[in-house]
Design an enzyme around this catalytic site. Sequence first.
Site, mmCIF file in Angstrom:
data_model
loop_
_atom_site.group_PDB
_atom_site.id
_atom_site.type_symbol
_atom_site.label_atom_id
_atom_site.label_comp_id
_atom_site.label_asym_id
_atom_site.label_seq_id
_atom_site.Cartn_x
_atom_site.Cartn_y
_atom_site.Cartn_z
ATOM 1 N N THR A 78 -4.428 -7.427 5.431
ATOM 2 C CA THR A 78 -4.131 -8.350 6.524
ATOM 3 C C THR A 78 -3.342 -7.705 7.646
ATOM 4 O O THR A 78 -3.759 -7.689 8.791
ATOM 5 C CB THR A 78 -3.356 -9.569 5.987
ATOM 6 O OG1 THR A 78 -4.104 -10.168 4.936
ATOM 7 C CG2 THR A 78 -3.144 -10.591 7.087
ATOM 8 N N ARG A 236 6.157 -9.158 5.892
ATOM 9 C CA ARG A 236 6.426 -7.844 6.463
ATOM 10 C C ARG A 236 7.930 -7.621 6.527
ATOM 11 O O ARG A 236 8.698 -8.515 6.896
ATOM 12 C CB ARG A 236 5.818 -7.721 7.880
ATOM 13 C CG ARG A 236 4.306 -7.439 7.871
ATOM 14 C CD ARG A 236 4.016 -6.043 7.363
ATOM 15 N NE ARG A 236 2.609 -5.718 7.312
ATOM 16 C CZ ARG A 236 1.821 -5.898 6.257
ATOM 17 N NH1 ARG A 236 2.306 -6.438 5.155
ATOM 18 N NH2 ARG A 236 0.561 -5.538 6.298
ATOM 19 N N ASP A 260 9.432 -8.653 -1.309
ATOM 20 C CA ASP A 260 8.330 -7.756 -1.665
ATOM 21 C C ASP A 260 8.141 -6.676 -0.618
ATOM 22 O O ASP A 260 7.405 -5.725 -0.839
ATOM 23 C CB ASP A 260 7.037 -8.561 -1.823
ATOM 24 C CG ASP A 260 5.872 -7.717 -2.313
ATOM 25 O OD1 ASP A 260 6.077 -6.944 -3.274
ATOM 26 O OD2 ASP A 260 4.769 -7.819 -1.738
ATOM 27 N N GLU A 265 9.944 1.607 3.592
ATOM 28 C CA GLU A 265 9.334 1.554 2.258
ATOM 29 C C GLU A 265 8.956 2.961 1.794
ATOM 30 O O GLU A 265 8.194 3.640 2.480
ATOM 31 C CB GLU A 265 8.109 0.642 2.275
ATOM 32 C CG GLU A 265 8.479 -0.806 2.558
ATOM 33 C CD GLU A 265 7.289 -1.757 2.493
ATOM 34 O OE1 GLU A 265 6.139 -1.290 2.366
ATOM 35 O OE2 GLU A 265 7.505 -2.980 2.562
ATOM 36 N N HIS A 283 6.249 -3.933 -2.772
ATOM 37 C CA HIS A 283 5.124 -4.324 -1.913
ATOM 38 C C HIS A 283 3.863 -4.592 -2.740
ATOM 39 O O HIS A 283 2.842 -3.913 -2.611
ATOM 40 C CB HIS A 283 4.837 -3.256 -0.857
ATOM 41 C CG HIS A 283 4.150 -3.803 0.358
ATOM 42 N ND1 HIS A 283 4.350 -3.305 1.610
ATOM 43 C CD2 HIS A 283 3.250 -4.823 0.509
ATOM 44 C CE1 HIS A 283 3.607 -3.973 2.489
ATOM 45 N NE2 HIS A 283 2.915 -4.894 1.837
ATOM 46 N N LEU A 284 3.950 -5.624 -3.576
ATOM 47 C CA LEU A 284 2.861 -5.954 -4.505
ATOM 48 C C LEU A 284 1.982 -7.104 -4.030
ATOM 49 O O LEU A 284 1.104 -7.544 -4.763
ATOM 50 C CB LEU A 284 3.451 -6.311 -5.886
ATOM 51 C CG LEU A 284 4.253 -5.228 -6.607
ATOM 52 C CD1 LEU A 284 4.776 -5.757 -7.932
ATOM 53 C CD2 LEU A 284 3.408 -3.985 -6.821
#
Length: 529
Positions: A78, A236, A260, A265, A283-284
């Site tokens: 996305t 985000r 998340d 990152e 970040h899952l």
Amino acid sequence: MAPIPIRTVLISDSVDPRCRAVLEENGIRVTEKQNMKNDELIAEIKDYDGLVVRSATKVTADIIYAANNLKIIGRAGTGVDNVDVDAATRKGVIVMNTPSGNTISAAELTCALLMSLSRNVPQAAMSMKQGNWDRKKFMGAELYGKVLGIVGLGRIGKEVASRMQSFGMRTIGYDPITPPDVSASWGVEQMSLEQLWPQCDYITVHTPLMPSTVGLLNDETFAKCKKGVKVVNCARGGIIDEAALLRALESGQCGGAGLDVFVEEPPKDRSLVDHPNVISCPHLGASTKEAQARCGEDIALQIIDMVKGKHLVGAVNAQVLASTFSQESHQLINLGEAVGAVLQSCTASYRPYSQVQITTQGDCMKSATGYLTAAVLVGLLNHESGSCPNLVNALSIATESGIMVNQTHGMSEGAADGVCQVEILANGKSYKVRGSVRGGVPVLLELSDSVFRQPVSLSGNLLFFKASASPQLLSSVAGLLATEGVEIESFSAPTDRTGDLWYCVGVSSLLRDLGALKPLVKEAAQVVI
């Protein structure tokens, strides 16, 4: 829109194998190279028509400008914040995402974090593994009857709402785009952010990362919330101000956070990750087998549909193209580019342009104003200062060149066919053309107040000249053309017979030197369409 030729695609991230299979089944050559450094990708991308990425590849402006043939960047997911969309737009490259590929997975993770925050599940599980039995320490709270604020009511926000309503939560929300009556139909009452903050027991954010959403939850907004509010971010990193969140957690203003995503990152600053009231994941949101398979296949199918001229889905910087997949739209695009090219040719000595006004008339053009405007600019700006305009970047090129572009649609003046009128301002002078589509062919009706008796077919080699009407004009021009080895194939004269007027001649080939016409005419231009 004419089909876009995509023959070669580079996949630079780990994408489901179905992506490559779908592309190759449709005759596209695919190369997969992962973990490339920026310089390596710059060297590799030069000859590819398409690039498919997930979130690991950072598609910078340097990479985009190094890609000589690049026509599309496909993001199997996305968010497109790892792609320099502005640079892609200026280069005329379509940026496409898969808007629904990870919707369910992201929504389910959001719900899992909301439930974990209410019952301290991860902390309790870790305590058990350490040999403890701390029932009192992990006292939780029911979700039933609590208020969930959803900031961003797109696909994911909607799915979160429907799931959390089954727990008996009241769902309220904010979205600047989704109409309140639409969100109300799926149980979310919309309100302003100022009204939303003080009511929420839990807040979850589902917006893109853009200047208006950076730090949306900050010191000021946390202060407006209920003491002990719990927040979730599966969208985000940066939407929630991380420093402000830490301060709110330390003061107790925020009772817990489910994160998340992070600004950096993986995060080097572990203050939030290590906080006892924070549940964090690497970040899952899209990390399910189903989402990865869906996103990989979706981006490939969307590219194939675009290549075949069927339709366009997920184009984040080229929404204007979504309405260009019909025969009628192809004809109108041809019309726009042709009248733009005529104007460019006839005003070659009067540039630069300062203003362009495109006016459409007729019901058939009501929905075409956007892409017709882009098409006119393509014709008008082609070959200008080395630019290569297309429907994606034409408006950006015009804006960067200091051209003010206006577009309007008016009621039909009784004409059976739609009419496109383009007026430009260059060095204080105004020039105007009016065109239409007749029998599937773009035609010119008027050029700077010279209305042609018969519409000029906008195809082939066209010679325009401005002169005073006289019985000898055509024969004189024909004689001069003949001496240059150019044959006349058609002739269009204006209805008026007074003053200096524009004429159009269809010719077998262009004149080598327009100056040869100087003894006979006041202005001359030629163009190939």
